[in-house]
Write a protein that holds these residues in place. Structure first.
Motif, mmCIF file in Angstrom:
data_model
loop_
_atom_site.group_PDB
_atom_site.id
_atom_site.type_symbol
_atom_site.label_atom_id
_atom_site.label_comp_id
_atom_site.label_asym_id
_atom_site.label_seq_id
_atom_site.Cartn_x
_atom_site.Cartn_y
_atom_site.Cartn_z
ATOM 1 N N ASP A 56 0.832 -1.206 0.000
ATOM 2 C CA ASP A 56 0.000 0.000 0.000
ATOM 3 C C ASP A 56 0.866 1.257 0.000
ATOM 4 N N LEU A 57 1.921 1.272 0.809
ATOM 5 C CA LEU A 57 2.794 2.446 0.876
ATOM 6 C C LEU A 57 3.505 2.660 -0.454
ATOM 7 N N VAL A 58 4.064 1.601 -1.033
ATOM 8 C CA VAL A 58 4.767 1.727 -2.314
ATOM 9 C C VAL A 58 3.804 2.205 -3.394
ATOM 10 N N ASP A 59 2.588 1.690 -3.406
ATOM 11 C CA ASP A 59 1.602 2.115 -4.409
ATOM 12 C C ASP A 59 1.301 3.602 -4.271
ATOM 13 N N ASP A 60 1.164 4.079 -3.046
ATOM 14 C CA ASP A 60 0.914 5.511 -2.824
ATOM 15 C C ASP A 60 2.082 6.350 -3.343
ATOM 16 N N LEU A 61 3.302 5.889 -3.107
ATOM 17 C CA LEU A 61 4.469 6.652 -3.528
ATOM 18 C C LEU A 61 4.612 6.660 -5.050
ATOM 19 N N LEU A 62 4.279 5.571 -5.693
ATOM 20 C CA LEU A 62 4.399 5.495 -7.149
ATOM 21 C C LEU A 62 3.391 6.383 -7.870
ATOM 22 N N HIS A 63 2.246 6.612 -7.261
ATOM 23 C CA HIS A 63 1.192 7.351 -7.947
ATOM 24 C C HIS A 63 1.042 8.780 -7.443
ATOM 25 N N GLY A 64 2.037 9.265 -6.719
ATOM 26 C CA GLY A 64 1.991 10.650 -6.248
ATOM 27 C C GLY A 64 2.222 11.645 -7.376
ATOM 28 N N ASP A 65 1.957 12.900 -7.087
ATOM 29 C CA ASP A 65 2.128 13.989 -8.053
ATOM 30 C C ASP A 65 3.605 14.186 -8.367
ATOM 31 N N LEU A 66 3.927 14.335 -9.645
ATOM 32 C CA LEU A 66 5.320 14.568 -10.048
ATOM 33 C C LEU A 66 5.904 15.813 -9.394
ATOM 34 N N ASP A 67 5.068 16.793 -9.103
ATOM 35 C CA ASP A 67 5.553 18.056 -8.556
ATOM 36 C C ASP A 67 5.898 17.969 -7.068
ATOM 37 N N THR A 68 5.627 16.831 -6.430
ATOM 38 C CA THR A 68 5.888 16.729 -4.996
ATOM 39 C C THR A 68 7.315 16.294 -4.687
ATOM 40 N N GLY A 69 8.109 15.999 -5.692
ATOM 41 C CA GLY A 69 9.486 15.593 -5.463
ATOM 42 C C GLY A 69 9.607 14.111 -5.181
ATOM 43 N N GLY A 70 10.819 13.697 -4.837
ATOM 44 C CA GLY A 70 11.092 12.290 -4.603
ATOM 45 C C GLY A 70 10.926 11.907 -3.144
ATOM 46 N N GLY A 114 23.592 1.059 4.327
ATOM 47 C CA GLY A 114 23.824 2.413 3.831
ATOM 48 C C GLY A 114 23.762 2.549 2.328
ATOM 49 N N SER A 115 23.517 1.453 1.607
ATOM 50 C CA SER A 115 23.423 1.541 0.149
ATOM 51 C C SER A 115 21.960 1.646 -0.264
ATOM 52 N N MET A 116 21.729 1.957 -1.536
ATOM 53 C CA MET A 116 20.366 2.256 -1.986
ATOM 54 C C MET A 116 20.134 1.823 -3.424
ATOM 55 N N LEU A 117 18.876 1.562 -3.730
ATOM 56 C CA LEU A 117 18.432 1.378 -5.102
ATOM 57 C C LEU A 117 17.548 2.583 -5.418
ATOM 58 N N VAL A 118 17.970 3.395 -6.381
ATOM 59 C CA VAL A 118 17.187 4.568 -6.776
ATOM 60 C C VAL A 118 16.289 4.156 -7.933
ATOM 61 N N VAL A 119 14.993 4.205 -7.699
ATOM 62 C CA VAL A 119 14.002 3.791 -8.688
ATOM 63 C C VAL A 119 13.347 5.042 -9.264
ATOM 64 N N HIS A 120 13.532 5.262 -10.547
ATOM 65 C CA HIS A 120 12.949 6.420 -11.223
ATOM 66 C C HIS A 120 11.620 6.004 -11.845
ATOM 67 N N HIS A 121 10.567 6.731 -11.529
ATOM 68 C CA HIS A 121 9.244 6.322 -11.994
ATOM 69 C C HIS A 121 8.449 7.524 -12.502
ATOM 70 N N ARG A 122 7.450 7.208 -13.321
ATOM 71 C CA ARG A 122 6.584 8.231 -13.902
ATOM 72 C C ARG A 122 5.182 7.655 -14.067
#
Length: 288
Positions: free
Chosen positions: A227-241, A268-276
């Motif tokens: 649920d949290l990931v789905d909310d983050l994926l469908h947020g407004d592009l203007d709200t930032g990362g 301390g490492s990360m996977l940066v996922v770019h989405h639209r």
């Protein structure tokens, strides 16, 4: 033994209207993308943002990564340049740029003209690679907490297990990296080691930190993570990362929800996922 490659970083900066940012170097009389060498101890992501600012006066945030360039310089040494796509934060006006000995012209040009004006073939290849990725994306940074105290050596509630000194240093070094990807909110496990990992960024930027028991090892649920990931994926592009900080046992659920391959993240490492618009466009693994 050959000397190590000279390391540099830069960005293919684009804007609406189909234009890309180029710079001219009088010393070499060439047109290229803004880039430059890493400072001693500097992370390559941080260097890319800094170099664009120094060479053009523009503040940028990074999008998907592009292929590294590697070529031999005139002195015989090899040079490796890491590139990202990027967008300007704030005004993208360059008409007031003041020429100097290093960069005497900064211009926005159309894609076709950029291909004709770029001096080097490897830059033209990078331009071709960047074009399909020019549309704006948001970053969701999936972060494993920094180095924490040993589980065996901690006799109290594991939720309260803190970072060690190395972990604290890792969390400090995360600050400019998260900023480079326009992170404007931190979603984190409520466990101490995760909260401590993102707090330096929140303290410096003032961006909010949201705590979730369902991102902790003890209380995580597939439904809560999805649920949290789905909310983050469908947020407004203007709200930032956003950054989502959790634990190794929980991260496969996060990556499954994102529909990206599972990867092992060191502390301390990360996977940066770019989405639209709810769709993952690209992802990249970044070491601390």
């Amino acid at each position: 033994m050959e000397p190590r490659d000279v390391r540099a970083a830069g960005a293919v900066v684009t804007r609406k209207g189909g234009e890309v940012l180029l710079v001219h170097r009088p010393k070499y009389d060439d047109w290229s993308f803004p880039k430059g060498k890493l400072d001693r101890g500097e992370h390559v992501v941080t260097a890319a943002v800094r170099e664009v600012a120094e060479e053009t006066g523009l503040d940028v945030r990074l999008g998907p990564a592009l292929s590294c360039q590697r070529y031999r310089m005139s002195n015989g040494r090899w040079k490796t340049v890491d590139y990202w796509t990027a967008r300007v934060v704030g005004s993208d006006e360059v008409s007031g740029y003041r020429p100097n000995a290093e960069i005497d012209a900064v211009e926005w040009v159309g894609w076709k003209e950029a291909g004709e004006r770029l001096t080097y073939s490897y830059d033209r290849d990078t331009l071709v690679e960047a074009r399909p990725l020019r549309r704006r994306t948001r970053a969701l940074v999936v972060l494993r907490h920094a180095e924490a105290r040993s589980r065996k050596g901690w006799k109290k509630d594991d939720r309260r297990r803190p970072l060690v000194r190395l972990g604290e240093a890792q969390s400090e070094r995360l600050v400019p990296i998260l900023a480079a990807f326009d992170v404007t909110v931190a979603h984190t496990s409520s466990s101490t080691r995760c909260v401590q990992t993102v707090m330096p960024y929140a303290d410096v930027t003032g961006w909010p930190v949201k705590l979730y028991d369902e991102l902790s090892e003890e209380d995580s649920t597939v439904e809560g993570v999805v649920d949290l990931v789905d909310d983050l994926l469908h947020g407004d592009l203007d709200t930032g990362g956003a950054v989502l900080c959790s634990h190794r046992p929980v991260l496969p659920t996060v990556l499954d929800a994102l529909e990206v391959p599972d990867v092992f993240l060191e502390p301390g490492s990360m996977l940066v996922v770019h989405h639209r618009k709810g769709r993952v466009v690209a992802s990249e693994l970044i070491a601390p």
